[in-house]
Design a protein around this motif. Structure first.
Motif, PDB file in Angstrom:
ATOM      1  N   GLY A 131       0.793  -1.229   0.000  1.00  0.00           N
ATOM      2  CA  GLY A 131       0.000   0.000   0.000  1.00  0.00           C
ATOM      3  C   GLY A 131       0.819   1.270   0.000  1.00  0.00           C
ATOM      4  O   GLY A 131       2.059   1.249   0.060  1.00  0.00           O
ATOM      5  N   GLU A 132       0.111   2.366  -0.074  1.00  0.00           N
ATOM      6  CA  GLU A 132       0.726   3.693   0.038  1.00  0.00           C
ATOM      7  C   GLU A 132       0.370   4.248   1.415  1.00  0.00           C
ATOM      8  O   GLU A 132      -0.783   4.186   1.842  1.00  0.00           O
ATOM      9  CB  GLU A 132       0.192   4.619  -1.055  1.00  0.00           C
ATOM     10  CG  GLU A 132       0.540   4.149  -2.461  1.00  0.00           C
ATOM     11  CD  GLU A 132      -0.036   5.065  -3.530  1.00  0.00           C
ATOM     12  OE1 GLU A 132      -0.647   6.100  -3.163  1.00  0.00           O
ATOM     13  OE2 GLU A 132       0.112   4.743  -4.716  1.00  0.00           O
ATOM     14  N   LYS A 133       1.359   4.820   2.083  1.00  0.00           N
ATOM     15  CA  LYS A 133       1.150   5.309   3.446  1.00  0.00           C
ATOM     16  C   LYS A 133       0.079   6.390   3.494  1.00  0.00           C
ATOM     17  O   LYS A 133       0.101   7.325   2.717  1.00  0.00           O
ATOM     18  CB  LYS A 133       2.443   5.903   4.012  1.00  0.00           C
ATOM     19  CG  LYS A 133       3.540   4.898   4.268  1.00  0.00           C
ATOM     20  CD  LYS A 133       4.779   5.636   4.768  1.00  0.00           C
ATOM     21  CE  LYS A 133       5.961   4.688   4.840  1.00  0.00           C
ATOM     22  NZ  LYS A 133       7.217   5.402   5.199  1.00  0.00           N
ATOM     23  N   ILE A 134      -0.870   6.210   4.386  1.00  0.00           N
ATOM     24  CA  ILE A 134      -1.784   7.311   4.694  1.00  0.00           C
ATOM     25  C   ILE A 134      -1.586   7.619   6.176  1.00  0.00           C
ATOM     26  O   ILE A 134      -1.284   6.738   6.969  1.00  0.00           O
ATOM     27  CB  ILE A 134      -3.259   6.932   4.408  1.00  0.00           C
ATOM     28  CG1 ILE A 134      -3.639   5.650   5.167  1.00  0.00           C
ATOM     29  CG2 ILE A 134      -3.503   6.794   2.937  1.00  0.00           C
ATOM     30  CD1 ILE A 134      -5.099   5.324   5.059  1.00  0.00           C
ATOM     31  N   GLU A 162     -11.464   3.591   1.473  1.00  0.00           N
ATOM     32  CA  GLU A 162     -10.004   3.584   1.296  1.00  0.00           C
ATOM     33  C   GLU A 162      -9.506   2.157   1.120  1.00  0.00           C
ATOM     34  O   GLU A 162     -10.030   1.218   1.718  1.00  0.00           O
ATOM     35  CB  GLU A 162      -9.334   4.211   2.537  1.00  0.00           C
ATOM     36  CG  GLU A 162      -7.830   4.325   2.453  1.00  0.00           C
ATOM     37  CD  GLU A 162      -7.367   5.263   1.352  1.00  0.00           C
ATOM     38  OE1 GLU A 162      -6.827   4.741   0.350  1.00  0.00           O
ATOM     39  OE2 GLU A 162      -7.550   6.493   1.498  1.00  0.00           O
ATOM     40  N   ASN A 218      -3.638   0.515   1.836  1.00  0.00           N
ATOM     41  CA  ASN A 218      -3.194   1.843   2.279  1.00  0.00           C
ATOM     42  C   ASN A 218      -3.455   2.036   3.782  1.00  0.00           C
ATOM     43  O   ASN A 218      -2.647   2.654   4.476  1.00  0.00           O
ATOM     44  CB  ASN A 218      -3.924   2.930   1.488  1.00  0.00           C
ATOM     45  CG  ASN A 218      -3.572   2.893   0.008  1.00  0.00           C
ATOM     46  OD1 ASN A 218      -2.589   2.261  -0.371  1.00  0.00           O
ATOM     47  ND2 ASN A 218      -4.369   3.556  -0.814  1.00  0.00           N
ATOM     48  N   SER A 232      -0.814   0.073   5.583  1.00  0.00           N
ATOM     49  CA  SER A 232       0.460   0.790   5.509  1.00  0.00           C
ATOM     50  C   SER A 232       0.490   1.943   6.509  1.00  0.00           C
ATOM     51  O   SER A 232       1.512   2.177   7.180  1.00  0.00           O
ATOM     52  CB  SER A 232       0.677   1.322   4.083  1.00  0.00           C
ATOM     53  OG  SER A 232       1.928   1.953   3.987  1.00  0.00           O
TER      54      SER A 232
END
Length: 260
Positions: free
Chosen positions: A153-156, A178, A182, A185
């Motif tokens: 994932g992409e960091k949130i 979401e 993410n 992550s």
């Protein structure tokens, strides 16, 4: 003679045997530490033929539930035991141990093989294994799946410092659709950042070693190494460091003075 270290943590209880037998095992702590201690006593008898009530067993307990082991001869804090446990595996005169446990996170500096200083996060579950457990349960996945997903994932940013509010924040993110990768992550990054902040406050002396339940998690090691911009060593028996240390202290004290 058997020298046995029992480390009862909030999530898992680890046992190390030294002497005529060298072995380790782990069981879930469950809701009652005294029942866990009884389970350990029965398992030692059944699987290792060790009767802890006999004179040929020296037992030291440590960890969150160390006072709940009625058959231990002595209780010692996990700070001392983790330091001693590391000495069995590594020949370090100077190092920094990071132990991410279920209840708290500890940063321990060792100098000349002994505990020089330490810092622990014991006021809040943020930055501990408990935070990760709660969030993984909320996402209905395992801890291993949480880390696997975090790598995809992409960091949130999880902005809430409190576990209760952070859980509400995650529920909101789930409601907004979401991606779970993410969210995973963001959860892992939240813990990594808090652990790194604790390490920076304490300061790094020599090499860094990861112990505790996350010590063999390659993703956690990778993320924390990146956050601290330093290499972090881990080893297969890292989760047993406290129990091994307790067993080694029992053996050392017995050999020096015939008792613990």
């Amino acid at each position: 003679m058997y020298f046995i270290g029992i480390d009862i943590g909030s999530t898992a209880s680890k046992v190390a045997i030294r002497g005529k037998i060298i072995d380790e095992f782990v069981i879930p702590t469950g809701w009652n530490s005294k029942e866990t201690a009884l389970h350990i006593k029965n398992k030692l008898l059944k699987d290792f033929n060790i009767n802890v009530l006999k004179d040929d067993s020296i037992i030291i307990s440590t960890g969150y539930g160390r006072v709940s082991v009625p058959y231990s001869q002595k209780q010692i804090t996990e700070i001392t035991c983790h330091g001693c446990g590391i000495r069995e595996q590594f020949d370090y005169d100077l190092c920094t141990i990071v132990d991410v446990g279920g209840q708290d996170t500890k940063v321990i500096n060792l100098k000349d093989g002994f505990v020089d200083d330490f810092l622990m996060n014991d006021k809040c579950s943020a930055g501990t294994g408990k935070f990760l457990e709660i969030m993984a349960n909320r996402l209905n996945i395992t801890l291993d799946e949480l880390f696997e997903l975090s790598n995809l994932g992409e960091k949130i940013k999880i902005s809430s410092m409190c576990t209760v509010f952070a859980e509400s924040e995650i529920i909101s993110l789930m409601g907004e659709g979401e991606k779970i990768e993410n969210i995973a992550s963001g959860i892992v990054d939240s813990v990594v950042v808090k652990v790194a902040q604790l390490v920076k406050r304490q300061g790094i002396q020599g090499d860094m070693i990861l112990t505790g339940g996350l010590s063999t998690n390659k993703f956690f090691n990778k993320y924390l190494s990146e956050e601290l911009e330093t290499k972090i060593n881990s080893y297969s028996k890292g989760r047993y460091a406290g129990a091994i240390g307790a067993a080694l202290i029992a053996e050392d004290k017995y050999k020096k003075r015939g008792r613990v």
